[in-house]
Design a protein around this motif. Structure first.
Motif, PDB file in Angstrom:
ATOM      1  N   LEU C  27       0.836  -1.204   0.000  1.00 44.35           N
ATOM      2  CA  LEU C  27       0.000   0.000   0.000  1.00 44.35           C
ATOM      3  C   LEU C  27       0.867   1.248   0.000  1.00 44.35           C
ATOM      4  O   LEU C  27       0.568   2.227  -0.669  1.00 44.35           O
ATOM      5  N   ASN C  28       1.955   1.222   0.769  1.00 38.15           N
ATOM      6  CA  ASN C  28       2.831   2.373   0.801  1.00 38.15           C
ATOM      7  C   ASN C  28       3.449   2.637  -0.567  1.00 38.15           C
ATOM      8  O   ASN C  28       3.529   3.777  -1.017  1.00 38.15           O
ATOM      9  N   ILE C  29       3.854   1.563  -1.227  1.00 35.35           N
ATOM     10  CA  ILE C  29       4.424   1.727  -2.565  1.00 35.35           C
ATOM     11  C   ILE C  29       3.374   2.317  -3.495  1.00 35.35           C
ATOM     12  O   ILE C  29       3.657   3.218  -4.293  1.00 35.35           O
ATOM     13  N   ASP C 153      -5.104   4.140   9.032  1.00 37.94           N
ATOM     14  CA  ASP C 153      -4.553   3.096   8.173  1.00 37.94           C
ATOM     15  C   ASP C 153      -4.379   3.632   6.761  1.00 37.94           C
ATOM     16  O   ASP C 153      -4.911   4.671   6.395  1.00 37.94           O
ATOM     17  N   LYS C 154      -3.631   2.901   5.980  1.00 40.44           N
ATOM     18  CA  LYS C 154      -3.196   3.410   4.687  1.00 40.44           C
ATOM     19  C   LYS C 154      -4.326   3.575   3.677  1.00 40.44           C
ATOM     20  O   LYS C 154      -4.209   4.378   2.750  1.00 40.44           O
ATOM     21  N   ALA C 155      -5.394   2.809   3.836  1.00 41.80           N
ATOM     22  CA  ALA C 155      -6.449   2.839   2.820  1.00 41.80           C
ATOM     23  C   ALA C 155      -6.969   4.256   2.601  1.00 41.80           C
ATOM     24  O   ALA C 155      -7.186   4.694   1.467  1.00 41.80           O
ATOM     25  N   GLY C 156      -7.153   4.986   3.702  1.00 32.48           N
ATOM     26  CA  GLY C 156      -7.650   6.356   3.583  1.00 32.48           C
ATOM     27  C   GLY C 156      -6.738   7.203   2.720  1.00 32.48           C
ATOM     28  O   GLY C 156      -7.182   7.917   1.819  1.00 32.48           O
ATOM     29  N   TYR C 157      -5.434   7.132   2.991  1.00 29.48           N
ATOM     30  CA  TYR C 157      -4.475   7.916   2.216  1.00 29.48           C
ATOM     31  C   TYR C 157      -4.489   7.497   0.748  1.00 29.48           C
ATOM     32  O   TYR C 157      -4.417   8.324  -0.151  1.00 29.48           O
ATOM     33  N   LEU C 158      -4.595   6.200   0.546  1.00 31.05           N
ATOM     34  CA  LEU C 158      -4.593   5.708  -0.824  1.00 31.05           C
ATOM     35  C   LEU C 158      -5.771   6.279  -1.598  1.00 31.05           C
ATOM     36  O   LEU C 158      -5.626   6.742  -2.726  1.00 31.05           O
ATOM     37  N   HIS C 159      -6.926   6.285  -0.957  1.00 33.49           N
ATOM     38  CA  HIS C 159      -8.103   6.785  -1.667  1.00 33.49           C
ATOM     39  C   HIS C 159      -7.995   8.277  -1.966  1.00 33.49           C
ATOM     40  O   HIS C 159      -8.411   8.742  -3.025  1.00 33.49           O
TER      41      HIS C 159
END
Lengths: 257, 404, 308
Positions: C27-29, C153-159
């Motif tokens: 997810l970070n990548i 968590d990362k999902a929020g940032y990803l979206h």
């Protein structure tokens, strides 16, 4: 002059500095005596770099040269890191701490030598540009590439020669710089922006301009440092840079492109 | 082009990347080894310090394993998982993610304050205990992160100590110094230190003649030195990194500027064996309030001897601060009797470990900062670095003012 | 139309990623790749579509980042509210630089160098002004929660970054198909001919740099929200400027997907070489740099050029 914006300029200086360092450390060669070794070596390196890498990557577009020299810079910096580690190296010579009194000022001897050296190099380059066939060829390629080709000039060879000369100058610069400075793999980064500034200020295509540009930048840096503080004072260099680009893009001495 | 081995490594990496995409939350390291993430900037502009930091951590791990590992876990060995922050906070944070998925029980690193800010935060999201080795910015331990522990002092403690000690030094010599000038580098550490100093010194009767901030890197210190010469302060206080410090002090010598003392706070090269070795003329006499090991502890000298014997390495603060941080971690794992992250965090919170080679006394963490941590004052005398204050750790008397 | 469908499909696919893997690494990548793609898309507007190559795009990035940081740290604004302010400031800086540069007819390398100089000027200013925290930088308070534009968590940032990138894709699509986009590309292809055809070259270029500046500023806001810390080098340093131009040039200038393609290739390359010979620091970056050089030598039109 030929509009090759070389992002690897700083990294090449770094390599040259290591060259001078190792010549001193392993062969006991004084940096000034290393000039006859470094200058031709860097010339050959520059010529080869241009011929085999930069030329093949440019595909006729300036921005590609920028990118490929950026890649070369990354490679050089990290090869240096792998081979020579990251510690800062310095050399001690008998004259490192010598100063010469000129009026009320005490000038470090290595800096005086560097000043003289720069002037001599500039004069030599100027003479070369005016007096030799190569010089004429370079000026021709700069003004009108296709035309130069049509009259039989090997443009690629000329470009490579110019690049080589550029790096040869770095070789000389390294010999003058190391006594008063140091070398580590990242040392080039501090010089890239200043180098660009000086070239543009002096006028792309004028060596006298580059020399005067260098002087002007030095003075601006010092005065800026005095009135605005050393950190904020750096801004003076870039403000001048912007002003020159906007109001006099040919620089102090360059011809209108 | 690439060798067989490198090609295999390339494939392994890509496969590992693909595999880790399938793992839910990362397998925990169980069995015979406790995985410790060793995260430092070993490439990029901080490569030199990063490399030394990594050395210190690895030496500690080797020594602990050689002495039998973690006894309360049946002699489990510590396994170093090396990571490179590439001198960038975002890369540091990305590496923390990788370390998390490789199942590390803790992370030691990441040398630079800006990188530590990012890595401790990333580690907090996975509740990984993160020991900060050097990172002196006080913000690191002021964010309420439960996983962050800094064993060494921050710059406020160092500055406070520096100011008190300067006053003590000046008083006992009959107050020869009245004016100071501060020369600092422009980023977090230098600016923070200079800010604190310029607030506290006047209150104690010192006149701050000037505060000069310089860029990183600075190519030439002539102008700054000329200003120092013109202002003629009794004490010059530099707070910068190795390269600039060395260039500055050398330029001062060159221009014949000789204040009553060069008194650095967290000086980049002041208490550096490398600097003393290479520039003994310029180095002698310099006072420095900085990280240092306990000179009365024989084990520190033994470790120094080992490091000195290594080609191209010096016994610097990067080395022993990391060494101590790993030892602290091992002690916590020992007492926690567990390699689980939350257990280690709990053990660190309660740690009172005093088996270290640092002049810190018993450990005591308050909000992630070891309250026992403190810098020492050193002076370069006769081409060697000697602790001069406080008396409990002193090896020699300070010479103040310094006569060349 | 097909391209719009492709954009939608891309958006859905990436949005589903957190559901497919809980791996923080992956997810970070993905997040960092999309972030790089956003920088590239913004740069591409001015350079790929407009033909004006900037080497100092950090000037817009840093402005957005500092806008977010200063408004939150000094004035207590809500993080989301700083986004429109950052966009406006990014556009304003674009207007400033654009007006000066284009009024004085700067083109090609000269324009590139002047942007570089502006980035440095801003960096030095940020480093010396208390307002931006000077050398110490600024920290944004850690407070996870969607309302604060921070996510546990990362999902929020990803979206969020995905949403920004989709905006970038739509803008690029619009540039390919609109009248304004046609003018812009005409200016890129031959400024003098475009002028002769009646295009207001100055206005077109100015709008492009403002648009580019705004989008880059959005990336700056994202950075601050993801890392909670900014300082002058991180904001205005050459690293960001370089990152902005690498992706589009590798992936394909003046194309809709080029920046994303380029960013992906570069990040995968970086990851693949990251672990190489970890005991010898630097070797992996040598490989990275060498591959970069090779790509430029043999893929002149970027990766998209391979496909066409």
């Amino acid at each position: 002059m030929l509009h090759i914006i070389n992002f690897a300029h700083g990294a090449a200086l770094m390599v040259a500095l290591y060259g001078v360092f190792f010549l001193h450390q392993k062969a006991g060669l004084d940096p000034y005596l290393s000039l006859p070794v470094m200058v031709p070596a860097m010339f050959v390196a520059g010529y080869a770099l241009y011929r085999f890498v930069v030329a093949k990557a440019s595909h006729g577009k300036d921005e590609n040269i920028l990118l490929v020299t950026l890649g070369v810079a990354i490679v050089l910096e990290n090869v240096a890191l792998t081979l020579w580690k990251s510690d800062t190296r310095t050399i001690e010579t008998g004259y490192t701490f010598t100063t010469v009194a000129i009026g009320p000022a005490m000038i470090a001897l290595p800096k005086l030598v560097a000043f003289a050296g720069a002037a001599i190099v500039a004069a030599l380059l100027l003479a070369m540009m005016r007096g030799t066939d190569l010089g004429r060829a370079i000026r021709a390629c700069a003004k009108e590439r296709q035309g130069a080709r049509l009259v039989g000039i090997d443009v690629e060879h000329v470009f490579a020669m110019s690049f080589g000369i550029g790096l040869a100058c770095l070789g000389a610069a390294a010999c003058f710089l190391l006594p008063a400075y140091y070398v580590n793999p990242q040392v080039g980064n501090g010089f890239v922006l200043i180098a660009f500034t000086i070239v543009v200020l002096g006028g792309m295509g004028s060596f006298a301009g580059a020399l005067l540009g260098g002087l002007l930048v030095g003075v601006v840096e010092s005065i800026g440092g005095l009135y605005l503080g050393e950190s904020l004072g750096q801004i003076g260099i870039f403000l001048i840079f912007i002003a020159v680009l906007l109001f006099r893009p040919q620089g102090l001495f360059g011809a209108r492109a | 082009m690439k060798s067989q081995k490198q090609r295999r490594q390339f494939l392994v990496n890509t496969a590992a990347l693909a595999a880790s995409a399938a793992l839910p939350l990362g397998a925990r390291g169980q069995g015979a080894s406790v995985k410790v993430g060793v995260l430092h900037p070993v490439t990029g502009f901080l490569a030199y310090s990063g490399g030394l930091s990594r050395l210190g951590a690895r030496l500690a791990i080797e020594d602990i394993n050689a002495a039998g590992g973690i006894k309360s876990l049946g002699g489990a060995k510590l396994e170093a998982i090396l990571a490179d922050a590439q001198s960038k906070p975002e890369v540091g944070a990305a590496e923390v993610e990788k370390l998390n998925e490789q199942g590390v029980s803790a992370i030691v690193g990441a040398y630079a304050s800006a990188i530590c800010l990012a890595t401790t935060q990333a580690a907090a999201k996975h509740n990984i205990p993160h020991l900060v080795d050097v990172g002196v910015a006080d913000q690191i331990v002021q964010r309420g992160l439960k996983n962050t522990f800094r064993f060494a002092p921050g710059y406020k403690t160092c500055t406070d100590t520096a100011v008190e000690s300067l006053q003590a030094l000046n008083n006992s010599a009959g107050k020869p110094a009245k004016t100071v000038m501060i020369i600092h580098e422009e980023s977090l550490f230098g600016t923070g230190t200079a800010n604190l100093l310029s607030k506290q010194l006047p209150a104690l009767g010192f006149e701050v003649k000037d505060v000069i901030k310089h860029a990183n890197p600075t190519r030439d210190f002539n102008n700054i030195v000329l200003r120092v010469k013109a202002a003629n302060p009794d004490i010059v206080i530099p707070a910068n990194y190795y390269n600039e410090y060395a260039l500055f002090v050398r330029t001062m010598k060159q221009q014949g500027v000789m204040p009553k003392a060069i008194y650095s706070v967290l000086g980049g090269a002041a208490s550096s064996y490398k600097f003393v070795k290479e520039f003994s003329d310029a180095a002698n006499g310099v006072l420095d309030v900085n990280h240092w090991f306990n000179p009365k502890d024989k084990r520190a000298w033994a470790l120094k001897k080992r490091v000195d014997a290594m080609e191209g390495q010096f016994f610097t603060y990067e080395v022993y601060l990391n060494y101590a941080a790993v030892q602290l971690l091992a002690d916590a794992i020992e007492r926690a009797k567990s390699a689980k992250r939350e257990d280690i965090i709990a053990a660190l919170e309660k740690s009172d470990w005093s088996g270290h080679m640092m002049p810190y006394g018993p450990t005591r963490f308050v909000n992630g900062q070891n309250e026992g941590a403190r810098p020492l004052m050193m002076q370069v005398q006769k081409n060697d670095i000697r602790v001069v204050l406080p008396d409990t750790y002193a090896e020699a008397k300070p010479v103040f003012p310094w006569k060349a | 139309m097909r391209q719009l469908a492709a954009i939608a499909a891309f958006a859905v696919a990436v949005a589903l990623l957190p559901g497919l893997t809980g791996s923080g690494v992956v997810l970070n990548i993905a997040i960092m790749t999309l972030y790089a793609a956003l920088l590239g898309q913004a740069w591409n507007i001015l350079a790929g579509f407009g033909g004006q190559f900037s080497f100092g795009h950090a000037v817009f990035f840093g402005t957005g980042a500092y806008a977010a940081a200063v408004l939150q740290a000094r004035f207590g604004w809500n993080a989301w509210a700083t986004l429109p302010a950052a966009l406006a400031l990014g556009a304003a800086v674009g207007a400033f630089i654009g007006t000066l540069s284009f009024r004085y007819g700067l083109r090609g390398s000269y324009f590139a160098l002047v942007t570089l100089a502006f980035a440095e000027v801003f960096r030095i200013l940020a480093n010396n002004v208390q307002f931006t925290g000077a050398g110490v930088g600024l920290m944004v308070k850690l407070q996870p929660g969607a309302a604060h534009f921070q996510f546990a968590d990362k999902a929020g940032y990803l979206h969020v970054i995905l949403a920004f990138v989709v905006v970038g894709l739509l803008v690029s699509w619009w540039l390919k198909h609109s009248r304004y986009g046609a003018w812009l590309q005409a200016v890129r292809d031959n400024e003098d001919s475009a002028a002769a055809l009646g295009v207001n070259v100055f206005a077109v270029k100015l709008q492009a740099i403002m648009l580019s500046g705004a989008l880059t500023a959005a990336a700056g806001v994202f950075y601050v929200q993801y890392f909670q810390y900014i300082d002058p080098s991180l904001a205005y340093g050459p690293a960001v400027s370089v990152e902005a131009l690498l992706g589009p040039i590798i992936g394909g200038l003046g194309t809709i997907w080029g920046p994303i393609l380029g960013a992906t290739v570069l990040h995968l390359l970086g990851e693949a070489t990251r672990g190489l010979v970890s005991s010898l620091p630097g070797v992996n970056l040598v490989v990275y740099g060498a591959l970069l050089v090779l790509m430029i030598m043999f893929l002149p039109r970027g990766i998209i050029g391979l496909v066409k």
